[in-house]
Design a protein around this motif. Sequence first.
Motif, PDB file in Angstrom:
ATOM      1  N   THR A 258       0.642  12.389  -2.971  1.00 46.75           N
ATOM      2  CA  THR A 258       0.605  11.830  -1.627  1.00 46.75           C
ATOM      3  C   THR A 258       0.797  12.997  -0.665  1.00 46.75           C
ATOM      4  O   THR A 258       0.957  14.143  -1.086  1.00 46.75           O
ATOM      5  CB  THR A 258       1.719  10.797  -1.411  1.00 46.75           C
ATOM      6  OG1 THR A 258       2.994  11.477  -1.460  1.00 46.75           O
ATOM      7  CG2 THR A 258       1.689   9.713  -2.480  1.00 46.75           C
TER       8      THR A 258
ATOM      9  N   ARG B 160      -6.157  11.138   2.437  1.00 47.95           N
ATOM     10  CA  ARG B 160      -7.344  10.494   2.997  1.00 47.95           C
ATOM     11  C   ARG B 160      -8.579  11.392   2.999  1.00 47.95           C
ATOM     12  O   ARG B 160      -9.695  10.891   3.133  1.00 47.95           O
ATOM     13  CB  ARG B 160      -7.059  10.021   4.431  1.00 47.95           C
ATOM     14  CG  ARG B 160      -6.008   8.923   4.470  1.00 47.95           C
ATOM     15  CD  ARG B 160      -5.868   8.325   5.858  1.00 47.95           C
ATOM     16  NE  ARG B 160      -4.888   7.237   5.858  1.00 47.95           N
ATOM     17  CZ  ARG B 160      -5.149   5.987   5.531  1.00 47.95           C
ATOM     18  NH1 ARG B 160      -6.379   5.657   5.160  1.00 47.95           N
ATOM     19  NH2 ARG B 160      -4.211   5.070   5.563  1.00 47.95           N
TER      20      ARG B 160
ATOM     21  N   ASP C 168      -6.639  16.978   3.777  1.00 46.10           N
ATOM     22  CA  ASP C 168      -5.266  16.750   3.329  1.00 46.10           C
ATOM     23  C   ASP C 168      -4.988  17.510   2.038  1.00 46.10           C
ATOM     24  O   ASP C 168      -3.898  18.045   1.840  1.00 46.10           O
ATOM     25  CB  ASP C 168      -5.031  15.251   3.099  1.00 46.10           C
ATOM     26  CG  ASP C 168      -5.190  14.426   4.358  1.00 46.10           C
ATOM     27  OD1 ASP C 168      -4.818  14.924   5.433  1.00 46.10           O
ATOM     28  OD2 ASP C 168      -5.711  13.298   4.267  1.00 46.10           O
TER      29      ASP C 168
ATOM     30  N   ARG D 145       3.262  13.856   0.734  1.00 41.60           N
ATOM     31  CA  ARG D 145       4.583  14.467   0.542  1.00 41.60           C
ATOM     32  C   ARG D 145       4.523  15.646  -0.429  1.00 41.60           C
ATOM     33  O   ARG D 145       5.425  16.477  -0.445  1.00 41.60           O
ATOM     34  CB  ARG D 145       5.560  13.412   0.041  1.00 41.60           C
ATOM     35  CG  ARG D 145       5.900  12.349   1.091  1.00 41.60           C
ATOM     36  CD  ARG D 145       6.734  11.246   0.503  1.00 41.60           C
ATOM     37  NE  ARG D 145       7.169  10.308   1.546  1.00 41.60           N
ATOM     38  CZ  ARG D 145       7.705   9.124   1.304  1.00 41.60           C
ATOM     39  NH1 ARG D 145       7.885   8.725   0.049  1.00 41.60           N
ATOM     40  NH2 ARG D 145       8.070   8.337   2.301  1.00 41.60           N
TER      41      ARG D 145
ATOM     42  N   MET E  40       0.837  -1.197   0.000  1.00 42.07           N
ATOM     43  CA  MET E  40       0.000   0.000   0.000  1.00 42.07           C
ATOM     44  C   MET E  40       0.872   1.248   0.000  1.00 42.07           C
ATOM     45  O   MET E  40       1.902   1.297   0.677  1.00 42.07           O
ATOM     46  CB  MET E  40      -0.929  -0.007   1.218  1.00 42.07           C
ATOM     47  CG  MET E  40      -1.855   1.212   1.300  1.00 42.07           C
ATOM     48  SD  MET E  40      -2.977   1.116   2.707  1.00 42.07           S
ATOM     49  CE  MET E  40      -4.025  -0.248   2.191  1.00 42.07           C
ATOM     50  N   ILE E  41       0.473   2.264  -0.775  1.00 47.71           N
ATOM     51  CA  ILE E  41       1.238   3.497  -0.852  1.00 47.71           C
ATOM     52  C   ILE E  41       1.193   4.211   0.495  1.00 47.71           C
ATOM     53  O   ILE E  41       0.129   4.374   1.099  1.00 47.71           O
ATOM     54  CB  ILE E  41       0.671   4.422  -1.948  1.00 47.71           C
ATOM     55  CG1 ILE E  41       0.800   3.751  -3.314  1.00 47.71           C
ATOM     56  CG2 ILE E  41       1.373   5.776  -1.956  1.00 47.71           C
ATOM     57  CD1 ILE E  41       0.183   4.548  -4.436  1.00 47.71           C
ATOM     58  N   GLU E  42       2.354   4.613   0.970  1.00 50.62           N
ATOM     59  CA  GLU E  42       2.424   5.362   2.221  1.00 50.62           C
ATOM     60  C   GLU E  42       2.002   6.812   1.984  1.00 50.62           C
ATOM     61  O   GLU E  42       2.028   7.321   0.867  1.00 50.62           O
ATOM     62  CB  GLU E  42       3.838   5.318   2.789  1.00 50.62           C
ATOM     63  CG  GLU E  42       4.300   3.927   3.186  1.00 50.62           C
ATOM     64  CD  GLU E  42       5.693   3.931   3.772  1.00 50.62           C
ATOM     65  OE1 GLU E  42       6.287   5.036   3.858  1.00 50.62           O
ATOM     66  OE2 GLU E  42       6.189   2.855   4.142  1.00 50.62           O
ATOM     67  N   HIS E  43       1.639   7.456   3.043  1.00 52.14           N
ATOM     68  CA  HIS E  43       1.307   8.881   3.014  1.00 52.14           C
ATOM     69  C   HIS E  43       0.156   9.172   2.034  1.00 52.14           C
ATOM     70  O   HIS E  43       0.166  10.167   1.323  1.00 52.14           O
ATOM     71  CB  HIS E  43       2.538   9.708   2.625  1.00 52.14           C
ATOM     72  CG  HIS E  43       3.750   9.415   3.443  1.00 52.14           C
ATOM     73  ND1 HIS E  43       3.832   9.753   4.781  1.00 52.14           N
ATOM     74  CD2 HIS E  43       4.916   8.800   3.133  1.00 52.14           C
ATOM     75  CE1 HIS E  43       5.011   9.372   5.253  1.00 52.14           C
ATOM     76  NE2 HIS E  43       5.687   8.784   4.285  1.00 52.14           N
ATOM     77  N   ARG E  44      -0.840   8.312   2.012  1.00 48.68           N
ATOM     78  CA  ARG E  44      -1.961   8.520   1.103  1.00 48.68           C
ATOM     79  C   ARG E  44      -2.814   9.704   1.540  1.00 48.68           C
ATOM     80  O   ARG E  44      -2.968   9.989   2.725  1.00 48.68           O
ATOM     81  CB  ARG E  44      -2.847   7.269   1.052  1.00 48.68           C
ATOM     82  CG  ARG E  44      -2.250   6.109   0.280  1.00 48.68           C
ATOM     83  CD  ARG E  44      -3.270   5.000   0.065  1.00 48.68           C
ATOM     84  NE  ARG E  44      -3.771   4.434   1.314  1.00 48.68           N
ATOM     85  CZ  ARG E  44      -5.007   4.613   1.757  1.00 48.68           C
ATOM     86  NH1 ARG E  44      -5.863   5.355   1.082  1.00 48.68           N
ATOM     87  NH2 ARG E  44      -5.396   4.056   2.893  1.00 48.68           N
TER      88      ARG E  44
END
Length: 506
Positions: free
Chosen positions: A366, A7, A215, A368, A1-5
């Motif tokens: 993301t 949400r 976000d 980031r 799973m991609i981090e820092h999604r």
Amino acid sequence: MIEHRIRKIVIVGGGTAGWMAAAALARVLGSAPGLEIVLIESDEIGTVGVGESTIPQIQLFNSMLGIDEGDFVRETNATYKLGIEFVDWTRLGERFVHPFGFYGLDMMGIEFHHFWLKGRQLGDATPLNDYSLAIVAGLAGRFAHPRPDLPNSPLSKISYAFQFDAGLYARMLRRRAEAAGVARIEGRIVAVKKSSEPERIDSVELRSAEQVQGDLFIDCSGFRGLLIEQEMQSGYEDWTHWLPCDRAVAVGCENGGDRLPLTRATAREAGWQWRIPLQHRIGNGYVYSSEYVSDDEASAVLLSRLDGAPLGEPRMLRFTAGHRKRQWIGNVVSIGLAAGFLEPLESTSIHLVQVAIAKLLAYFPTLRFDEGEIGRFNAEMAQEFVDIRDFLVLHYIATQRTDTPFWQRCRTLTPPPGVQQKLDMFRTNGRIFREHNEIFTETSWLAVLTGKGIEPRGYHPVADLLSDQETLERLQNIRSVVRDTADAMLPQDEWLDQIRAQGRTA
């Protein structure tokens, strides 16, 4: 799973831009686990809602959302559109059409218009309009869908767009977005809380004191640019020196006059007037320069030149042609009027919304928020605005009118470098080049260049590989096929009657 999604996406503002964004994001990203999409709008704040005319790319957006064309036409009171008719832009009493689709038939590896130019030098004075199915059919009030199964017919390449009620379209998209899980929050934003990280927004506060955290924030707040400008201070690229119109007054009227599948732009003393025939009314507006006419005078001019009784009081819009210097900053992306505005002379406002949404999805971030990707988005969107600006500028500078101070000024405008280069090449040998993948094709530039009376001195030498006699015979045959095909098409009103009948029996 991609981090820092991402949400939670917060869309600030409804209207056409906000609900287009909501519906598209829900359609593409709605199945992402844990993703929440909310849209904040206030019934207290009206929407501009004058964008009723589009270009063919709208079909791609509707198709992506799974919208059936018949449902769309019925629910938005849409009519079909085969091009834009320009009246009095070159000289008083003259008109031309910018069609969707193509002219004639490309031959021997070069564009058709070089053979048309050769024919003119041989004495064939037939106007270029006669070689476009969109123009011939449009001026006759006829319509048909493309027929790719008939590759030798002009119908195989015909293209079309729609004219529709933008308010009804926004409502249609809202229903689809909410059905896909988008939550609408009623309320007026009174404060914005920034994050401790640079160029980030943490939340917005409503008048009710509710805090809405997010976000990613999408600013669809219109001209004021609530987030992108008031909070992120993007700055604005002002193009008034190229596009001097800075006001518009708009009003609908009862149906009257012709009902052609064309948008009409009529040059006026200090700008131009749009006419957009829908099923239930006609949309009208006067885009003008406040330097040459007052607001009251502009309203009076518009009201005196309607085809039916006005439906309400005229609405005034003030704008500056151009765009935000950075349309995406940190976790804020601007879309629609919040990102910039170019007058609707070529019906590109909704298209710019569509493009921004597509590019946001292409570079969807993301947490980031990669600066390289954001920079790429900003560069590509800025180029979209430049491409449209250049095409709009052509309409003004290539006029032969000197009857009012406004048009005298337009004749003396110094065009952007790209426009001047296109003008110079066309005047020499009729060549038209398309930069990168700019929205307006060679056909579009050809329509306006020739419509404005610009005569090339020559044409592509390959056209001389056909004998003079064969050239003239082929030209005659092409226009005969175009005319016969248009005659066989149904009147637009019959198409609309069929679509409405299908809705009643569904």
